[in-house]
Design an enzyme around this catalytic site. Structure first.
Site, PDB file in Angstrom:
ATOM      1  N   CYS A 274       5.970  -1.847   3.813  1.00  0.00           N
ATOM      2  CA  CYS A 274       4.737  -1.785   4.327  1.00  0.00           C
ATOM      3  C   CYS A 274       4.306  -3.257   4.591  1.00  0.00           C
ATOM      4  O   CYS A 274       3.443  -3.418   5.588  1.00  0.00           O
ATOM      5  CB  CYS A 274       3.698  -1.603   2.813  1.00  0.00           C
ATOM      6  SG  CYS A 274       2.173  -1.003   3.187  1.00  0.00           S
TER       7      CYS A 274
ATOM      8  N   ARG B 130      -2.148  -3.989   0.679  1.00  0.00           N
ATOM      9  CA  ARG B 130      -1.787  -2.576   1.360  1.00  0.00           C
ATOM     10  C   ARG B 130      -0.927  -1.714   0.459  1.00  0.00           C
ATOM     11  O   ARG B 130      -0.800  -0.395   0.832  1.00  0.00           O
ATOM     12  CB  ARG B 130      -0.469  -3.058   2.439  1.00  0.00           C
ATOM     13  CG  ARG B 130      -1.088  -3.719   3.819  1.00  0.00           C
ATOM     14  CD  ARG B 130       0.157  -4.306   4.548  1.00  0.00           C
ATOM     15  NE  ARG B 130      -0.294  -4.825   5.698  1.00  0.00           N
ATOM     16  CZ  ARG B 130      -0.342  -4.367   6.943  1.00  0.00           C
ATOM     17  NH1 ARG B 130       0.553  -3.152   6.755  1.00  0.00           N
ATOM     18  NH2 ARG B 130      -0.542  -4.717   8.222  1.00  0.00           N
TER      19      ARG B 130
ATOM     20  N   TRP C  98       7.004   0.493   0.510  1.00  0.00           N
ATOM     21  CA  TRP C  98       6.397   1.632   0.041  1.00  0.00           C
ATOM     22  C   TRP C  98       7.227   2.891   0.448  1.00  0.00           C
ATOM     23  O   TRP C  98       7.501   2.829   1.495  1.00  0.00           O
ATOM     24  CB  TRP C  98       5.046   1.931   0.742  1.00  0.00           C
ATOM     25  CG  TRP C  98       4.063   3.167   0.221  1.00  0.00           C
ATOM     26  CD1 TRP C  98       3.332   3.127  -0.797  1.00  0.00           C
ATOM     27  CD2 TRP C  98       4.113   4.216   0.724  1.00  0.00           C
ATOM     28  NE1 TRP C  98       2.836   4.207  -0.859  1.00  0.00           N
ATOM     29  CE2 TRP C  98       3.111   5.075   0.187  1.00  0.00           C
ATOM     30  CE3 TRP C  98       4.386   4.891   2.026  1.00  0.00           C
ATOM     31  CZ2 TRP C  98       2.969   6.804   0.344  1.00  0.00           C
ATOM     32  CZ3 TRP C  98       4.440   6.110   2.507  1.00  0.00           C
ATOM     33  CH2 TRP C  98       3.372   6.777   1.538  1.00  0.00           C
TER      34      TRP C  98
ATOM     35  N   ASN D 126       9.913  -1.783   8.625  1.00  0.00           N
ATOM     36  CA  ASN D 126       8.623  -0.886   8.263  1.00  0.00           C
ATOM     37  C   ASN D 126       8.963   0.202   9.291  1.00  0.00           C
ATOM     38  O   ASN D 126       9.309  -0.050  10.614  1.00  0.00           O
ATOM     39  CB  ASN D 126       7.562  -1.627   8.539  1.00  0.00           C
ATOM     40  CG  ASN D 126       6.866  -2.522   7.604  1.00  0.00           C
ATOM     41  OD1 ASN D 126       7.603  -2.843   6.550  1.00  0.00           O
ATOM     42  ND2 ASN D 126       5.863  -3.227   7.964  1.00  0.00           N
ATOM     43  N   GLY D 127       8.587   1.306   8.706  1.00  0.00           N
ATOM     44  CA  GLY D 127       8.816   2.587   9.756  1.00  0.00           C
ATOM     45  C   GLY D 127       9.621   3.553   9.006  1.00  0.00           C
ATOM     46  O   GLY D 127      10.013   3.444   8.042  1.00  0.00           O
TER      47      GLY D 127
ATOM     48  N   GLU E  83     -15.426  13.177   0.514  1.00  0.00           N
ATOM     49  CA  GLU E  83     -14.984  11.999   0.388  1.00  0.00           C
ATOM     50  C   GLU E  83     -14.997  11.638  -1.102  1.00  0.00           C
ATOM     51  O   GLU E  83     -14.168  10.801  -1.637  1.00  0.00           O
ATOM     52  CB  GLU E  83     -15.899  11.018   1.108  1.00  0.00           C
ATOM     53  CG  GLU E  83     -15.950   9.333   0.943  1.00  0.00           C
ATOM     54  CD  GLU E  83     -14.466   8.800   1.216  1.00  0.00           C
ATOM     55  OE1 GLU E  83     -14.172   7.576   0.690  1.00  0.00           O
ATOM     56  OE2 GLU E  83     -13.546   9.736   1.901  1.00  0.00           O
TER      57      GLU E  83
ATOM     58  N   LYS F  42     -11.913  10.002  -3.477  1.00  0.00           N
ATOM     59  CA  LYS F  42     -12.029   8.736  -4.163  1.00  0.00           C
ATOM     60  C   LYS F  42     -11.365   9.140  -5.579  1.00  0.00           C
ATOM     61  O   LYS F  42     -10.910   8.399  -6.133  1.00  0.00           O
ATOM     62  CB  LYS F  42     -13.449   8.447  -3.885  1.00  0.00           C
ATOM     63  CG  LYS F  42     -13.796   7.781  -2.674  1.00  0.00           C
ATOM     64  CD  LYS F  42     -13.041   6.469  -2.695  1.00  0.00           C
ATOM     65  CE  LYS F  42     -12.657   6.024  -1.173  1.00  0.00           C
ATOM     66  NZ  LYS F  42     -12.031   7.156  -0.478  1.00  0.00           N
TER      67      LYS F  42
ATOM     68  N   GLU G 167      -7.891   9.756  -5.698  1.00  0.00           N
ATOM     69  CA  GLU G 167      -7.049   8.692  -5.260  1.00  0.00           C
ATOM     70  C   GLU G 167      -6.866   7.902  -6.655  1.00  0.00           C
ATOM     71  O   GLU G 167      -5.597   7.360  -6.683  1.00  0.00           O
ATOM     72  CB  GLU G 167      -7.677   8.107  -4.467  1.00  0.00           C
ATOM     73  CG  GLU G 167      -7.551   8.830  -2.879  1.00  0.00           C
ATOM     74  CD  GLU G 167      -8.017   7.745  -1.874  1.00  0.00           C
ATOM     75  OE1 GLU G 167      -7.423   7.406  -0.772  1.00  0.00           O
ATOM     76  OE2 GLU G 167      -9.314   7.401  -2.007  1.00  0.00           O
TER      77      GLU G 167
ATOM     78  N   HIS H 110     -17.233  32.490  -2.794  1.00  0.00           N
ATOM     79  CA  HIS H 110     -15.944  33.082  -2.068  1.00  0.00           C
ATOM     80  C   HIS H 110     -14.674  32.655  -2.637  1.00  0.00           C
ATOM     81  O   HIS H 110     -13.615  32.584  -2.003  1.00  0.00           O
ATOM     82  CB  HIS H 110     -16.062  32.708  -0.380  1.00  0.00           C
ATOM     83  CG  HIS H 110     -17.288  33.271   0.141  1.00  0.00           C
ATOM     84  ND1 HIS H 110     -17.579  34.572   0.330  1.00  0.00           N
ATOM     85  CD2 HIS H 110     -18.361  32.882   0.611  1.00  0.00           C
ATOM     86  CE1 HIS H 110     -18.684  34.836   0.995  1.00  0.00           C
ATOM     87  NE2 HIS H 110     -19.284  33.924   1.052  1.00  0.00           N
TER      88      HIS H 110
ATOM     89  N   LYS I  94      -2.127   1.203   1.804  1.00  0.00           N
ATOM     90  CA  LYS I  94      -3.426   0.905   2.429  1.00  0.00           C
ATOM     91  C   LYS I  94      -3.452   1.144   4.107  1.00  0.00           C
ATOM     92  O   LYS I  94      -4.394   1.888   4.602  1.00  0.00           O
ATOM     93  CB  LYS I  94      -3.998  -0.576   2.251  1.00  0.00           C
ATOM     94  CG  LYS I  94      -5.252  -1.188   2.838  1.00  0.00           C
ATOM     95  CD  LYS I  94      -6.179  -0.600   2.192  1.00  0.00           C
ATOM     96  CE  LYS I  94      -7.418  -0.690   2.843  1.00  0.00           C
ATOM     97  NZ  LYS I  94      -8.824  -0.068   2.140  1.00  0.00           N
TER      98      LYS I  94
END
Length: 615
Positions: free
Chosen positions: A2, A27, A73, A107-108, A488, A492, A495, A511, A610
């Protein structure tokens, strides 16, 4: 992912490298490490925090003028020391178990790593990790013939995927090379010309240098003592503009707050005020030169985003269609790029991203452009990001640095920018009168004060959090414009507290989701006093009839009262079209205080990062 920091210097650079890692901790990461040249390759790695890595570095007396550092990460391979960066090559054949020449961070994601790994194993290379990164370092070792930069060129030509790379070789101790493709990498020029840096984020170099070059897609870079070279993807020498970037490390100080997330929730009045600073009227030029012509030419909007930014786009759809009268489609960026869609050259493609480096959103933008949709605009918090550079138009939110992994102030700033875009398009299409513009602008200018009043509700939210901390599931309900806010709120909570939470349009209860409702399932309801309130009250009765516990965010005049099984927090005022910016704040506070009560790592939730710079 990261974070990357690297340097060549005449001084001991290790304290700068690990300090850079600390500034990138926001991050998110699960391991970290540093490697240097010290009569060969030397490193320290940890699956703990950077502070523990610093203790290792000091105990092992790791010092050098050349080094690379990384926070990881996990993608390929579990969070473990043997998978942590930096990675070393290990030679081949008889020397397979001995340290090789090259140290590297990355990274990647390398998509063809299995094919490359098999070929390298056939040559005798021994792999000690499960990472795709180790393929790169062995490949560079195998291609090295006395010039590390040439080895990097040959290596990147064989890589498929996304990467930012920094590497050095023990045979060339005052040299670090780097490359970027699909993952950010910057170059920092030292103030006195005696040192040069590579990093994934200018924040890593805050206080060290403010002279930054942003490398472009496909660039390769060679840094040595006081000098550097850059070539593009065709290996042609290029110049990149040096920019003065003030990435103040002070923005990352906690001050009186317990966590960055709490700090950032309470910074929202200022973030909105800063985002709206200088907006004296609605004009297309708020979004850049040429915006008037672009707005005249488009007949629809396509919004591309991920995560929290996607939910801000979902809210904007209601505004764009009801106020501006423009058909709007909102797509999850990671899905859009892989499906067959029907392009319309007269579509305004709007990307939303906090960092401006989100890999999925950048790829979705490029996919849309490849289909002939070239009218592009971004709502972004980082003016120097790849997204801003690649879009024709931009609105830069001024939320400031957001450290907490769970986005808060960036989300509300995005909503403010999207509402301005709605008004600009409405005006351009002849759907916004001067009187309506004045009313909307007055409401926007009042937002900071209104947000302060909402933040004063924190003690009431804390009492809700005490109940939620004992639960393992929760439902969030909203209707119309507030359904994205329910989404949202659920995001939160899951998370940072690790409570399973889902959000639904309230009318969808019957339903299916109603089957889940019991006294052990708290149901949060966003209930502004709007045209759908009476419908929403009926949905709430469906919950109460099944023994469900309601937690309601209600406007003062909504006539919803607390009682058995119903807990009500009254919002200070009804805010019309802009009410999503207010109603989301108690949901942020609920998630924060629930996580606090459960003892989770609020700012660095498990498994999350992040800035998601890999696919």
């Amino acid at each position: 992912m990261c974070g990357i920091v690297a340097s060549v210097s005449t001084r001991n650079i290790v304290p700068i490298l690990v300090q850079g890692l600390q500034r990138l901790e926001y991050r998110g990461y699960d391991s970290c490490g540093v490697a240097v040249y010290d009569q060969g390759l030397k490193r320290a790695r940890s699956t703990s925090r950077v502070a523990e890595l610093i203790e290792q570095v000091q105990a092992d007396h790791i010092e050098s003028g050349t080094g690379i550092a990384h926070t990881r990460w996990a993608t390929h391979g579990a969070p473990a020391v043997h998978n942590a960066h930096p990675h070393f090559s290990h030679g081949s054949g008889d020397a397979a178990h001995k340290p090789g020449k090259v140290a590297l961070v990355h990274n990647g994601i390398i998509e063809n790593y299995e094919e490359l790994r098999a070929g390298l194993q056939a040559k005798g290379y021994v792999f000690t990790s499960q990472t795709d990164t180790e393929v790169i370092v062995h490949l560079m070792d195998s291609l090295y013939d006395g010039d590390l930069f040439e080895a990097l060129k040959a290596t990147t030509a064989r890589l498929h995927g996304a990467y930012a790379i920094a590497a050095f070789c023990k045979d060339e101790p005052h040299r670090v090379v780097g490359a970027r493709s699909g993952s950010p990498l910057i170059l920092g020029v030292g103030q006195d010309g005696s040192e040069t840096f590579l990093a994934s984020d200018a924040m890593a170099l805050a206080g060290v240098t403010d002279q930054i070059l942003y490398l472009e897609e496909g660039d390769l870079v060679d840094i040595q003592l006081g000098k550097y070279w850059i070539v593009d993807r065709s290996h042609k020498a290029v110049q990149r503009e040096v920019k003065t970037v003030h990435a103040h490390s002070g923005a990352a100080e906690l001050g009186p707050y317990r966590h960055y997330m709490q700090k950032e929730i309470f910074e929202q009045p200022r973030a909105i005020a800063d985002t709206l600073e200088g907006v004296d009227g609605i004009v297309p030029e708020l979004f850049g030169d040429g915006a008037y012509r672009v707005f005249k030419d488009i007949d629809s909007v396509l919004i591309l985003a991920c995560g929290t930014s996607y939910y801000s786009g979902c809210a904007a759809k209601y505004w764009l269609e009801s106020i501006a009268g423009i058909p709007t489609q909102v797509e999850v960026a990671s899905e859009y790029r892989y499906r067959i869609s029907v392009p319309n050259p007269k579509t305004l493609v709007v990307t939303i991203t906090q960092s401006g480096e989100t890999a999925d959103t950048l790829a979705a933008l490029r996919h849309a452009q490849s289909l002939g949709m070239t009218q592009t605009l971004t709502i972004c918090n980082v003016a120097t990001s790849a997204m801003v550079r690649e879009c024709k138009l931009a609105y830069i939110t001024r939320a400031g640095v957001e450290i907490g992994v769970a986005s808060t102030k960036a989300f509300t700033a995005q909503l403010a920018g999207l509402f301005l875009l709605t008004l600009a398009l409405a005006q351009n299409k002849g759907r916004l009168s001067d009187k309506e513009e004045a009313v909307h602008l007055k409401a926007m200018r009042h937002l900071p004060a209104a947000l302060q009043a909402v933040l004063a509700l924190e003690p009431q939210v804390i009492s809700w959090a005490e109940d939620f901390a004992k639960m393992e599931n929760a439902l969030f309900l909203g209707r119309g414009l507030h359904y994205p806010i329910a989404l949202e709120g659920a995001l939160k909570l899951k998370e940072i507290s690790y409570i399973h939470a889902e959000a639904y349009p309230a009318g969808e209860l019957k339903h299916g989701p109603l089957a889940l409702v019991t006294s052990a399932m708290p149901v949060v309801t966003v209930a502004p006093n709007d045209a759908l309130l009476e419908k929403l009250k009926s949905n709430m009765q469906e919950v109460r009839a099944r023994g469900g516990m309601l937690y309601v965010l209600a406007d003062a005049d909504s006539k919803i009262e607390s009682g058995e099984g119903i807990h009500v927090i009254r919002m200070p005022e009804h805010y019309g079209a802009l009410s999503p910016l207010l109603h989301v704040v108690p949901l942020q506070l609920l998630a924060y205080h629930t996580a606090l009560a459960r003892g989770t790592d609020v700012d660095k939730p498990r498994n999350l990062a992040k800035s998601v710079t890999v696919e």
